[in-house]
Scaffold this active site. Structure first.
Site, PDB file in Angstrom:
ATOM      1  N   ARG A  26      53.527 -95.172   5.588  1.00 51.16           N
ATOM      2  CA  ARG A  26      54.474 -95.929   6.418  1.00 51.16           C
ATOM      3  C   ARG A  26      55.699 -96.389   5.624  1.00 51.16           C
ATOM      4  O   ARG A  26      56.282 -97.433   5.936  1.00 51.16           O
ATOM      5  CB  ARG A  26      53.803 -97.135   7.099  1.00 51.16           C
ATOM      6  CG  ARG A  26      52.728 -96.752   8.103  1.00 51.16           C
ATOM      7  CD  ARG A  26      52.454 -97.882   9.092  1.00 51.16           C
ATOM      8  NE  ARG A  26      51.238 -97.627   9.850  1.00 51.16           N
ATOM      9  CZ  ARG A  26      50.164 -98.406   9.847  1.00 51.16           C
ATOM     10  NH1 ARG A  26      50.155 -99.515   9.128  1.00 51.16           N
ATOM     11  NH2 ARG A  26      49.103 -98.095  10.571  1.00 51.16           N
ATOM     12  N   ASP A  76      54.254 -88.868  14.175  1.00 53.60           N
ATOM     13  CA  ASP A  76      53.095 -89.643  14.608  1.00 53.60           C
ATOM     14  C   ASP A  76      51.918 -88.688  14.768  1.00 53.60           C
ATOM     15  O   ASP A  76      52.102 -87.542  15.195  1.00 53.60           O
ATOM     16  CB  ASP A  76      53.402 -90.338  15.945  1.00 53.60           C
ATOM     17  CG  ASP A  76      52.310 -91.297  16.363  1.00 53.60           C
ATOM     18  OD1 ASP A  76      52.049 -92.252  15.615  1.00 53.60           O
ATOM     19  OD2 ASP A  76      51.698 -91.085  17.420  1.00 53.60           O
TER      20      ASP A  76
END
Length: 344
Positions: A26, A76
């Site tokens: 992330r 994602d």
């Protein structure tokens, strides 16, 4: 491709490195004001994922701002079920939500498998753009979700602390579970092959919900499918990150991957002994340690590096960065790894 900085690729292959490479799960996200400036102009997360030029832009931001040794494509894991025919929404502050879930054999039969990869050209386009813009500065990492983690969302419909619906499905409908996992696996293989063709120099398989299964079920319903993917896409270094699956570390001793990701609950010394010296390990500082002072973060980073040693290690956190983490603390961690991770 020749890279100005190929530390992460050499470390993954078990080759000698002059210092420990570092990147962060992330790393492209809300911790960066520059990311938020791009995101706030859009309808939401999914629009950013599906707009190649912008996805490429935020992919590169951590390389420029944090100084990490690799980019990871901004995307994602749930683009796979979307491409297979099960759309999802990303609800602000709640996370992913599937309006329709898988409940029957007919639902599974209606899903695409290998052909699903053809619906993800926006990801490959973003990879190509990012690789071109990086121009060999650092490698780009591709990724996909592990089939069980994808199944968990497709059955549950959203995130969960227990994933009891998905786990019940494994117990009560094992034949259907395997049928769904096989389709997800075929889609993922085709997807990762296309990522590599687009320029991904290595890839990571995220099994975010590995820890909700008991060992026997994990081996039957998850690990075998991850193995199938890794064997089918061996062209670049492969990392497997099975969060919470401390109970299968020994299985990775002879697993078809170069790097094994550790979460912050896994003891480093114990993991090195169990997994063996021929695998590179990745991780594993607690993301919450980045709420400490910069001086304390440096101490924690050095402790982690000393435990891993300077070879066959890729520095990272034990999971993704939390959104409210201070960017300066993240940069402090990266800089500390670069300082203390130098081979002596």
């Amino acid at each position: 491709m020749q890279y100005q900085n190929d530390l992460i690729l050499r470390a993954a292959r078990g080759e000698a490195v002059e210092r420990t490479p570092v990147w962060l799960m992330r790393q492209a996200g809300r911790i960066l004001p520059e990311y938020r400036a791009v995101r706030e102009k859009l309808s939401g997360f999914i629009e950013l994922c599906t707009t190649p030029a912008l996805a490429a832009e935020v992919t590169i931001q951590p390389v420029d701002i944090l100084g990490v040794d690799a980019a990871i494509i901004f995307s994602d894991i749930l683009v796979i079920p979307e491409a297979m025919g099960l759309p999802y929404e990303m609800q602000e502050s709640k996370g992913p939500f599937f309006p329709k879930v898988i409940t029957s054999a007919a639902d599974i039969d209606a899903l695409l498998a290998t052909d699903a990869a053809d619906h993800l050209t926006y990801v490959y386009d973003a990879i190509e753009l990012a690789v071109k813009e990086l121009n060999g500065r650092v490698p780009l990492i591709g990724f996909a979700g592990a089939p069980f983690t994808i199944l968990a969302y497709m059955i549950e419909g959203q995130g969960s602390k227990t994933f009891s619906k998905a786990r019940r499905f494994l117990y009560t409908e094992p034949v259907l579970a395997h049928r769904l996992l096989e389709k997800i696996t075929l889609a993922t293989i085709a997807y990762l092959k296309r990522q590599v063709q687009a320029g991904a120099a290595m890839y990571q398989i995220f099994d975010s919900w590995a820890g909700v299964l008991p060992p026997d079920q994990y081996r039957e319903f998850s690990l075998r499918y991850i193995k199938q993917i890794c064997e089918a896409v061996p062209q670049v270094p492969r990392t497997v990150f099975s969060k919470g699956a401390f109970f299968v570390r020994e299985d990775f001793n002879n697993f078809p991957c170069e790097t094994v990701g550790l979460d912050w609950n896994m003891d480093i010394g114990e993991s090195k002994k169990i997994i063996g010296p021929h695998k590179t390990l990745q991780g594993n500082m607690d993301p919450c340690a980045l709420y400490l002072s910069e001086e304390q973060i440096r101490v924690k980073a050095k402790e982690m590096l000393d435990a891993f040693g300077t070879q066959s290690h890729i520095a990272n956190l034990g999971h993704g960065l939390y959104p409210d983490t201070d960017k300066t603390k993240v940069k402090c961690f990266v800089d500390a790894v670069k300082e203390f991770g130098v081979k002596k």
